[in-house]
Structure formats: structure tokens, C-alpha cells
Design an enzyme around this catalytic site. Structure first.
Site, PDB file in Angstrom:
ATOM      1  N   GLY A  48       6.907   6.796  -8.226  1.00 40.58           N
ATOM      2  CA  GLY A  48       6.372   5.590  -7.578  1.00 40.58           C
ATOM      3  C   GLY A  48       6.197   4.469  -8.583  1.00 40.58           C
ATOM      4  O   GLY A  48       6.100   4.702  -9.788  1.00 40.58           O
ATOM      5  N   ARG A 106      12.530   9.004  -5.997  1.00 40.34           N
ATOM      6  CA  ARG A 106      11.965  10.363  -5.995  1.00 40.34           C
ATOM      7  C   ARG A 106      13.118  11.346  -5.762  1.00 40.34           C
ATOM      8  O   ARG A 106      14.149  10.988  -5.208  1.00 40.34           O
ATOM      9  CB  ARG A 106      10.918  10.504  -4.904  1.00 40.34           C
ATOM     10  CG  ARG A 106       9.729   9.567  -5.117  1.00 40.34           C
ATOM     11  CD  ARG A 106       8.559   9.961  -4.250  1.00 40.34           C
ATOM     12  NE  ARG A 106       7.484   8.985  -4.348  1.00 40.34           N
ATOM     13  CZ  ARG A 106       6.558   8.986  -5.304  1.00 40.34           C
ATOM     14  NH1 ARG A 106       6.585   9.908  -6.247  1.00 40.34           N
ATOM     15  NH2 ARG A 106       5.604   8.084  -5.307  1.00 40.34           N
ATOM     16  N   GLY A 107      12.893  12.580  -6.176  1.00 40.73           N
ATOM     17  CA  GLY A 107      13.889  13.634  -5.949  1.00 40.73           C
ATOM     18  C   GLY A 107      15.125  13.462  -6.826  1.00 40.73           C
ATOM     19  O   GLY A 107      15.165  12.621  -7.732  1.00 40.73           O
ATOM     20  N   ASP A 115      -2.142   6.701 -10.143  1.00 41.62           N
ATOM     21  CA  ASP A 115      -3.286   7.527  -9.752  1.00 41.62           C
ATOM     22  C   ASP A 115      -4.103   7.943 -10.979  1.00 41.62           C
ATOM     23  O   ASP A 115      -5.179   8.518 -10.845  1.00 41.62           O
ATOM     24  CB  ASP A 115      -2.809   8.793  -9.024  1.00 41.62           C
ATOM     25  CG  ASP A 115      -2.140   8.480  -7.693  1.00 41.62           C
ATOM     26  OD1 ASP A 115      -2.169   7.306  -7.281  1.00 41.62           O
ATOM     27  OD2 ASP A 115      -1.585   9.403  -7.075  1.00 41.62           O
ATOM     28  N   MET A 138      -4.731   3.799  -3.158  1.00 38.96           N
ATOM     29  CA  MET A 138      -3.895   4.958  -3.476  1.00 38.96           C
ATOM     30  C   MET A 138      -4.675   6.015  -4.253  1.00 38.96           C
ATOM     31  O   MET A 138      -5.710   5.723  -4.859  1.00 38.96           O
ATOM     32  CB  MET A 138      -2.671   4.519  -4.255  1.00 38.96           C
ATOM     33  CG  MET A 138      -1.607   3.955  -3.340  1.00 38.96           C
ATOM     34  SD  MET A 138      -0.071   3.700  -4.193  1.00 38.96           S
ATOM     35  CE  MET A 138       1.015   3.407  -2.804  1.00 38.96           C
ATOM     36  N   ARG A 182      -3.476  10.233  -4.381  1.00 40.50           N
ATOM     37  CA  ARG A 182      -3.062  11.373  -3.555  1.00 40.50           C
ATOM     38  C   ARG A 182      -4.045  12.521  -3.698  1.00 40.50           C
ATOM     39  O   ARG A 182      -4.520  13.073  -2.729  1.00 40.50           O
ATOM     40  CB  ARG A 182      -1.672  11.800  -4.004  1.00 40.50           C
ATOM     41  CG  ARG A 182      -0.858  12.494  -2.993  1.00 40.50           C
ATOM     42  CD  ARG A 182       0.418  12.999  -3.607  1.00 40.50           C
ATOM     43  NE  ARG A 182       1.484  12.031  -3.657  1.00 40.50           N
ATOM     44  CZ  ARG A 182       2.132  11.679  -4.777  1.00 40.50           C
ATOM     45  NH1 ARG A 182       1.794  12.205  -5.935  1.00 40.50           N
ATOM     46  NH2 ARG A 182       3.102  10.813  -4.737  1.00 40.50           N
ATOM     47  N   GLU A 206      -6.571   7.541  -0.502  1.00 37.95           N
ATOM     48  CA  GLU A 206      -5.652   8.086   0.512  1.00 37.95           C
ATOM     49  C   GLU A 206      -5.750   9.606   0.661  1.00 37.95           C
ATOM     50  O   GLU A 206      -5.503  10.143   1.734  1.00 37.95           O
ATOM     51  CB  GLU A 206      -4.201   7.696   0.203  1.00 37.95           C
ATOM     52  CG  GLU A 206      -3.667   8.274  -1.086  1.00 37.95           C
ATOM     53  CD  GLU A 206      -2.177   7.988  -1.299  1.00 37.95           C
ATOM     54  OE1 GLU A 206      -1.799   7.719  -2.438  1.00 37.95           O
ATOM     55  OE2 GLU A 206      -1.411   8.038  -0.322  1.00 37.95           O
ATOM     56  N   TYR A 226       0.611  -0.857  -1.552  1.00 32.34           N
ATOM     57  CA  TYR A 226       1.835  -1.245  -2.250  1.00 32.34           C
ATOM     58  C   TYR A 226       1.676  -2.585  -2.975  1.00 32.34           C
ATOM     59  O   TYR A 226       2.392  -2.849  -3.939  1.00 32.34           O
ATOM     60  CB  TYR A 226       3.022  -1.270  -1.282  1.00 32.34           C
ATOM     61  CG  TYR A 226       3.400   0.122  -0.816  1.00 32.34           C
ATOM     62  CD1 TYR A 226       3.949   1.033  -1.706  1.00 32.34           C
ATOM     63  CD2 TYR A 226       3.186   0.525   0.489  1.00 32.34           C
ATOM     64  CE1 TYR A 226       4.283   2.318  -1.302  1.00 32.34           C
ATOM     65  CE2 TYR A 226       3.514   1.812   0.908  1.00 32.34           C
ATOM     66  CZ  TYR A 226       4.059   2.702   0.009  1.00 32.34           C
ATOM     67  OH  TYR A 226       4.378   3.979   0.398  1.00 32.34           O
TER      68      TYR A 226
HETATM   69  N1  LIG Z   1       9.149  20.327 -11.499  1.00 30.16           N
HETATM   70  C1  LIG Z   1      10.089  19.412 -11.663  1.00 30.16           C
HETATM   71  N2  LIG Z   1      11.176  19.693 -12.412  1.00 30.16           N
HETATM   72  C2  LIG Z   1      12.141  18.770 -12.604  1.00 30.16           C
HETATM   73  N3  LIG Z   1      12.091  17.515 -12.084  1.00 30.16           N
HETATM   74  C3  LIG Z   1      11.040  17.175 -11.331  1.00 30.16           C
HETATM   75  C4  LIG Z   1       9.977  18.099 -11.078  1.00 30.16           C
HETATM   76  N4  LIG Z   1       9.069  17.483 -10.299  1.00 30.16           N
HETATM   77  C5  LIG Z   1       9.549  16.239 -10.056  1.00 30.16           C
HETATM   78  N5  LIG Z   1      10.716  16.045 -10.685  1.00 30.16           N
HETATM   79  C6  LIG Z   1      11.551  14.836 -10.644  1.00 30.16           C
HETATM   80  O1  LIG Z   1      10.877  13.767 -11.337  1.00 30.16           O
HETATM   81  C7  LIG Z   1      11.128  12.537 -10.685  1.00 30.16           C
HETATM   82  C8  LIG Z   1       9.840  11.816 -10.436  1.00 30.16           C
HETATM   83  O2  LIG Z   1       8.932  12.665  -9.753  1.00 30.16           O
HETATM   84  P1  LIG Z   1       7.848  12.085  -8.732  1.00 30.16           P
HETATM   85  O3  LIG Z   1       6.921  13.165  -8.395  1.00 30.16           O
HETATM   86  O4  LIG Z   1       8.535  11.407  -7.599  1.00 30.16           O
HETATM   87  O5  LIG Z   1       7.119  10.900  -9.518  1.00 30.16           O
HETATM   88  P2  LIG Z   1       6.176  10.877 -10.793  1.00 30.16           P
HETATM   89  O6  LIG Z   1       7.047  11.015 -11.979  1.00 30.16           O
HETATM   90  O7  LIG Z   1       5.553   9.543 -10.692  1.00 30.16           O
HETATM   91  O8  LIG Z   1       5.192  12.004 -10.636  1.00 30.16           O
HETATM   92  C9  LIG Z   1      11.914  12.849  -9.426  1.00 30.16           C
HETATM   93  O9  LIG Z   1      13.257  12.520  -9.634  1.00 30.16           O
HETATM   94  C10 LIG Z   1      11.721  14.335  -9.229  1.00 30.16           C
HETATM   95  O10 LIG Z   1      12.840  14.954  -8.618  1.00 30.16           O
HETATM   96  O1  LIG Z   2       5.365   5.773  -0.804  1.00 30.08           O
HETATM   97  P1  LIG Z   2       5.749   6.367  -2.098  1.00 30.08           P
HETATM   98  O2  LIG Z   2       6.555   5.475  -2.957  1.00 30.08           O
HETATM   99  O3  LIG Z   2       6.383   7.699  -1.965  1.00 30.08           O
HETATM  100  O4  LIG Z   2       4.423   6.522  -2.934  1.00 30.08           O
HETATM  101  C1  LIG Z   2       3.185   6.969  -2.483  1.00 30.08           C
HETATM  102  C2  LIG Z   2       2.463   7.665  -3.599  1.00 30.08           C
HETATM  103  O5  LIG Z   2       2.792   7.114  -4.850  1.00 30.08           O
HETATM  104  C3  LIG Z   2       1.643   6.948  -5.655  1.00 30.08           C
HETATM  105  O6  LIG Z   2       1.365   5.589  -5.738  1.00 30.08           O
HETATM  106  C4  LIG Z   2       1.886   7.434  -7.058  1.00 30.08           C
HETATM  107  O7  LIG Z   2       2.629   8.554  -7.045  1.00 30.08           O
HETATM  108  P2  LIG Z   2       3.488   9.076  -8.283  1.00 30.08           P
HETATM  109  O8  LIG Z   2       2.540   9.112  -9.456  1.00 30.08           O
HETATM  110  O9  LIG Z   2       3.916  10.433  -7.821  1.00 30.08           O
HETATM  111  O10 LIG Z   2       4.622   8.188  -8.545  1.00 30.08           O
HETATM  112  C5  LIG Z   2       0.548   7.706  -4.912  1.00 30.08           C
HETATM  113  O11 LIG Z   2      -0.717   7.148  -5.096  1.00 30.08           O
HETATM  114  C6  LIG Z   2       1.005   7.604  -3.499  1.00 30.08           C
HETATM  115  O12 LIG Z   2       0.547   8.688  -2.755  1.00 30.08           O
END
Ligand SMILES: Nc1ncnc2c1ncn2[C@@H]1O[C@H](COP(=O)(O)OP(=O)(O)O)[C@@H](O)[C@H]1O
Ligand SMILES: O=P(O)(O)OC[C@H]1O[C@](O)(COP(=O)(O)O)[C@@H](O)[C@@H]1O
Length: 535
Positions: free
Chosen positions: A173, A239-240, A295, A338, A340, A394, A444
Site C-alpha cells: 500500500g 500487491r501479490g 500502520d 487506517m 488493519r 479500520e 486514502y
Molecule cells: N510471505 C511472503 N513471501 C514473499 N512475498 C510476499 C510475502 N508476503 C507478501 N509478499 C509480497 O510482498 C509484496 C507486498 O506485500 P503487501 O502485504 O501487499 O504490502 P506490504 O509490503 O506493505 O506489507 C507483494 O508483492 C506480496 O506478494
Molecule cells: O486498499 P489497499 O491498497 O489494499 O490498502 C488497504 C490497507 O493498506 C494499508 O494502508 C497498509 O497496508 P500495507 O502496510 O500492507 O501496505 C492498511 O492500513 C489498509 O488496510
């Protein structure tokens, strides 16, 4: 509460070195990981550590060894045995006269020594090493050495800047400061002497490594000029899509020597996985992260970049709620922020505002009804003050509004929560028939703003130290501020679980005391000690 499941080889108790706590599949690393601790290089020991799964309701804290009793350092892995040492380009002027950081410099990971477990906010005092068999399952105390590696420029570097290829990726995010970090990385890399054309920006998160639609872009000092003035990330994020083997293939194919990941718990889990895969595939690339989370849920570090900006921006919504609620008969202003699973923004924005009457965060459960419930308190506030300002994270109240229902997950595996804001507005409307309820959701808007000055400086220093870490030959390592000093920390240690507000800690307690808010559930604090006891 669910009990931990252990995986990996049989375990012996570990006096130092963190254990890896995983949160369900999301942080599943598969095999047991390894980390190193050492007092001196010659005494370096490698300890096998186990994998443990805890529920995401568990609060994780660190049981840090006392600096006066131990010299143990929480080490980051290095690639130095595969690389040629050489002098830093700044040796000629002693780093502009400022000198260099020694590898033997260290920073105390804890600046507190509690007299006993009953000291205010004491955590993990006398705690036995982590695991569920010992201690409560509400809090997991992970043992850590006393010291961390001091961040900063080293006199000896391990990459030749003129031949160094770099990639930078932003994931997850948005968060204020992403552009500041990208700019800081590019500028410091060029200061070292990395030539124009050697720094690639990966588009739209990890998938940009192999998604043919989004080719990497070349980043130069000129390209990043002024980007800090805008929110978001010029690289894009997503993401993903973290296909680790494909990513490592590209790192190898493009001869990337350093990868900088700007991401949160997920992005860092990805960085750790990339580092392990590089290791396995014999690809020599330094993987360094700058921990990002609006967060503020990264363990051990004082705070994440962008957090202060988010708290500042949240004030506008809270002040609007105050104005709206005071201008109406029986006005209730409800703001959702925000967070989570961690209520830091909501807690700190409420504290800063001085106008919030009720603050609800994921870490502290509440009941709506009953004499000690939320509504009884709001009724009292409306009676006494004529209006009520509520700030809700949230992730708060999910145990009520999502009870029994299944959480979908986003592409990264994060739970998609039920929307607590409209739900709470509905519940308030149903209960307070004659109240005038105004609901504001600035989520946002808060995450997409440019940084305030304090964050701008923080982002620059984090970025510079990330570049120093890579040139020093470290890998699998992140940069963070710990007790106001910059430290290199092994990535697996800071992503064992999301960092959370401690409901028994001083910060939450201070907020409750200053806004005079009770807990909205039966609690074991004697009635006469409660801040406010609704009739
Ligand atoms: N356990 C994991 N192993 C490898 N990649 C991961 C894992 N968890 C999340 N990712 C990848 O890291 C990226 C960011 O993860 P995400 O949870 O969306 O945001 P954040 O980095 O803010 O926590 C995504 O591309 C996701 O697929
Ligand atoms: O709508 P999105 O982009 O998936 O993001 C929502 C989530 O992203 C956040 O802003 C931050 O999440 P990450 O740290 O996983 O990027 C959370 O507070 C919120 O739940």
C-alpha cells in the site's frame, strides 16, 4: 487462543538470536531459518532457529539482553566472502570530515532497564524465552541480543561503484515518503559513483521484475528531481505477484548487484525470500530494505517513515468531525483511520488532536451495549459535553461485526476486513435516534499525501543508510531507527509479527488518561481506579 505450531528441526533453547514467528501462511518461510550472532568475528556462531506460528491476536515484544551483561550483537548476513574489499570513495576526505562507522560500533537495542515487571509499561521482564509453553499466549517475548549493528558509511566497501547495477522496487500500500526514499537511494548511489544508466526502477511492485507490460525504468538524479514533492510512488506499487524464482532469475540475468525493497511486512517477507533464493541459486546480490508501513506495524523500530505525516494529515479529518459535531444538536463525529491490526495512527492522531472523546483500536476489544459498553459512555459524553468525537481504526471491532464470517484476503494474503466505519455509523444511528451523526473516511487521502519535514529527513537518512549497508556487503538487512539511533537489523527479526499497540503499555494508557476514556468491557481494574466509570 490457537496454540503455536512448530516446524523445523528439534529445538534447543536459544539464549540469543530471534526466533521466527510466522503469521499463518502469509509469513510462512517453510524451513527453519538461520541467523548469526557474535561478540567478535572470531567468536561468530550460527544458530538454527525454529519457525513458530502464532495467531495474529498475539502481541510480540522483545526480551532484550542487558547491555551491561552481554556483548552479543544481532548480526545481519554479509556477502563479503564473495566480494573484493576496497576503500570507500570518501576515504580521501575522511567522509567529508565526518569519519566512518566501524563494524564494531553497536547500538543498544533496549534503552530501558525495568526495576521489575510491575514498572509501568514493563514488557518481558524476567520472561523465559518465547514459546507458548512458557508465559502467556497474549504476549510472546522473543529473546534478542543486547546490541544492534550501527548503520552508516564504512571505510571499506565491497562493490566497485563504477560496475554496480542496482534495482529499486516499492511494494504494498502507499505510504507518505515512498518517493523521498527512492530519491534518497538514487542520489546516494550516484554519490558513491554508480553511473547514470545503472539504476533500474522496477514498475508496480515485485511483478514488475517479470511482467512484460511494465519494463523497468532507468533512474537518475535528474529523473528523481523533485519527486519528493508528490505523494505516491513514481515507480508504482502493487500487491501479490511475488514470484521469487522469477525475480531472482531477472536479478541474475540483469546482473543486479543490489536490490532495494521499500515495503512493509509483506514486501520484507518477499525481500527475505529473495535473499534466501539468491543464496540457494548462487546469485550474489545484496538485498536491503527500507521498512514502510503507514500502520507503523514493523517490530523493533521506533517508527516507520510516513507515520508522522499520516498522523498530521488525520488531524484535518478529526477537526472536521469536531466542527461538525459541535455545530449540531447531539452531534457525533465519527472518523475512520487506517490500521488493519495495529491502532497506532488512530491512537496517536487522537492523542495529538486533543478533541477526541472515544478512540477504538484493533488491539482493545469493546462491547457496544451494557452498563460498561461503548454506547453507555457515548450517552454520558453527549449529556455532559453536548457532542462526541469518535476515532476508530479500520481493524477495531472486527470480532463483533465480522463474527463467524470468513475473511477474504487480498492478493498479498492480507485479510480484507469488514468496513467498520459504516457499520459503526449504523449502530450509532440505531441506538441514538435523535443524534446527528457525521461519518468521515479519509483513509486514502492520508496515505497519498507528500511528507512533512520530519518524515522527509527520516526518509533521506533511511535511504542513505540502506545504500551504505549494501556497499558494506550486508544483505537480508533492513534499516531502522532504534532508540533514536540508526541500526541494521536482519529482516526476519522485524517481520515476525505485526507490531501492535500494547493495551497495557504507557502510550495507550496515556491516551486513555488524557481523554478520560474507560475500557468498554469488563476488566479487572478495580472500579475506583478506572479513569471514568459510567453509571
Ligand atoms: N510471505 C511472503 N513471501 C514473499 N512475498 C510476499 C510475502 N508476503 C507478501 N509478499 C509480497 O510482498 C509484496 C507486498 O506485500 P503487501 O502485504 O501487499 O504490502 P506490504 O509490503 O506493505 O506489507 C507483494 O508483492 C506480496 O506478494
Ligand atoms: O486498499 P489497499 O491498497 O489494499 O490498502 C488497504 C490497507 O493498506 C494499508 O494502508 C497498509 O497496508 P500495507 O502496510 O500492507 O501496505 C492498511 O492500513 C489498509 O488496510
Amino acid at each position: 487462543m490457537r496454540q503455536p505450531t512448530l516446524s523445523g528441526p528439534p529445538v534447543r533453547p536459544l539464549p540469543v538470536c530471534a526466533s521466527i514467528v510466522q503469521l499463518g501462511q502469509r509469513y510462512l518461510h517453510g524451513a527453519a531459518l538461520r541467523c548469526q550472532t557474535a561478540t567478535t568475528k572470531s567468536a561468530r556462531r550460527t544458530l538454527t532457529i525454529r519457525s513458530v506460528t502464532y495467531t495474529d491476536k498475539t502481541l510480540t515484544a522483545f526480551a532484550v539482553e542487558s547491555p551491561d551483561q552481554s556483548d552479543e550483537v544481532l548480526e545481519c548476513p554479509t556477502l563479503r566472502d564473495k566480494l573484493e574489499p576496497r576503500p570507500s570513495p570518501w576515504v580521501i576526505n575522511n567522509n567529508l570530515g565526518g569519519g566512518f562507522v566501524s563494524d564494531e560500533d553497536k547500538v543498544a537495542l533496549s534503552s530501558m532497564k525495568f526495576a521489575s515487571g510491575s514498572s509501568a509499561g514493563a514488557t518481558c521482564v524476567g520472561a523465559p524465552a518465547l514459546d507458548g509453553e512458557n508465559g502467556t499466549m497474549d504476549q510472546v517475548c522473543v529473546p534478542l541480543p543486547a546490541w544492534g549493528i550501527r548503520a552508516g558509511a564504512r571505510e571499506t566497501i565491497y562493490f566497485n561503484p563504477a560496475d554496480t547495477n542496482v534495482a529499486i522496487v516499492t511494494c504494498g500500500g502507499l505510504c507518505p515518503g515512498l518517493n523521498d526514499v527512492v530519491q534518497g537511494l538514487v542520489r546516494k548511489l550516484e554519490d558513491y559513483g554508480v553511473p547514470d544508466g545503472n539504476i533500474l526502477g522496477i514498475r508496480y511492485g515485485y511483478k514488475g521484475f517479470y511482467d512484460r507490460r511494465h519494463k523497468p525504468v532507468v533512474l537518475t538524479r535528474k529523473v528523481v528531481e523533485g519527486i519528493q514533492l508528490a505523494g505516491g510512488t513514481i515507480l508504482g506499487t502493487s500487491r501479490g505477484g511475488a514470484d521469487i524464482r522469477e525475480i531472482v532469475k531477472r536479478i541474475d540475468m540483469w546482473a543486479i548487484d543490489m536490490l532495494f525493497v521499500v515495503g512493509g511486512n509483506g514486501g520484507n517477507a518477499g525481500a527475505a525470500a529473495i535473499q534466501r533464493e539468491c543464496d540457494k541459486a548462487g546469485v550474489t546480490c545484496s538485498i536491503i530494505s527500507a521498512p514502510k508501513s503507514i500502520d507503523n506495524d514493523i517490530l523493533l523500530i521506533d517508527k516507520c517513515f510516513g507515520f508522522d505525516t499520516a498522523v498530521e494529515e488525520a488531524q484535518r479529518a478529526i477537526m472536521a468531525a469536531k466542527v461538525e459535531s459541535t455545530s449540531a444538536y447531539k452531534g457525533i463525529g465519527l472518523v475512520k483511520l487506517m490500521g488493519r491490526q495495529s491502532g497506532f495512527i488512530t491512537m496517536q492522531a487522537s492523542m495529538a488532536s486533543g478533541v477526541v472523546d472515544v478512540c477504538l483500536i484493533p488491539e482493545v476489544p469493546f462491547a457496544l451495549k451494557g452498563s460498561k459498553g461503548l454506547f453507555a459512555y457515548v450517552e454520558k459524553v453527549l449529556e455532559e459535553r453536548g457532542h462526541c468525537v469518535m476515532c476508530i481504526a479500520e481493524g477495531a471491532g472486527q470480532d463483533i461485526l465480522a463474527a463467524g464470517s470468513h475473511h477474504d484476503t487480498d492478493l498479498s494474503g492480507n485479510p480484507i476486513l469488514k468496513d467498520v466505519g459504516p457499520w459503526m455509523r449504523g449502530e450509532l444511528k440505531a441506538h441514538f435516534k435523535d443524534a446527528d451523526i457525521k461519518y468521515i473516511d479519509p483513509s486514502y487521502m492520508i496515505r497519498s499525501t507528500p511528507t512533512i519535514s520530519a518524515d522527509r529527513i527520516y526518509c533521506k537518512v533511511l535511504a542513505h543508510n540502506a545504500v551504505h549497508a549494501a556497499f558494506a556487503g550486508y544483505t537480508g538487512c533492513t534499516v531502522g531507527l532504534v532508540n533514536t539511533h540508526y541500526v541494521y537489523l536482519p529482516i526476519p527479526v522485524v517481520i515476525q509479527a505485526p507490531r501492535k499497540v500494547d493495551p497495557k503499555g504507557k502510550t495507550w494508557n496515556r491516551l486513555r488518561a488524557s481523554i478520560g476514556m474507560p475500557n468498554f468491557v469488563e476488566e479487572d481494574i478495580p472500579a475506583e481506579c478506572r479513569v471514568y466509570a459510567p453509571a
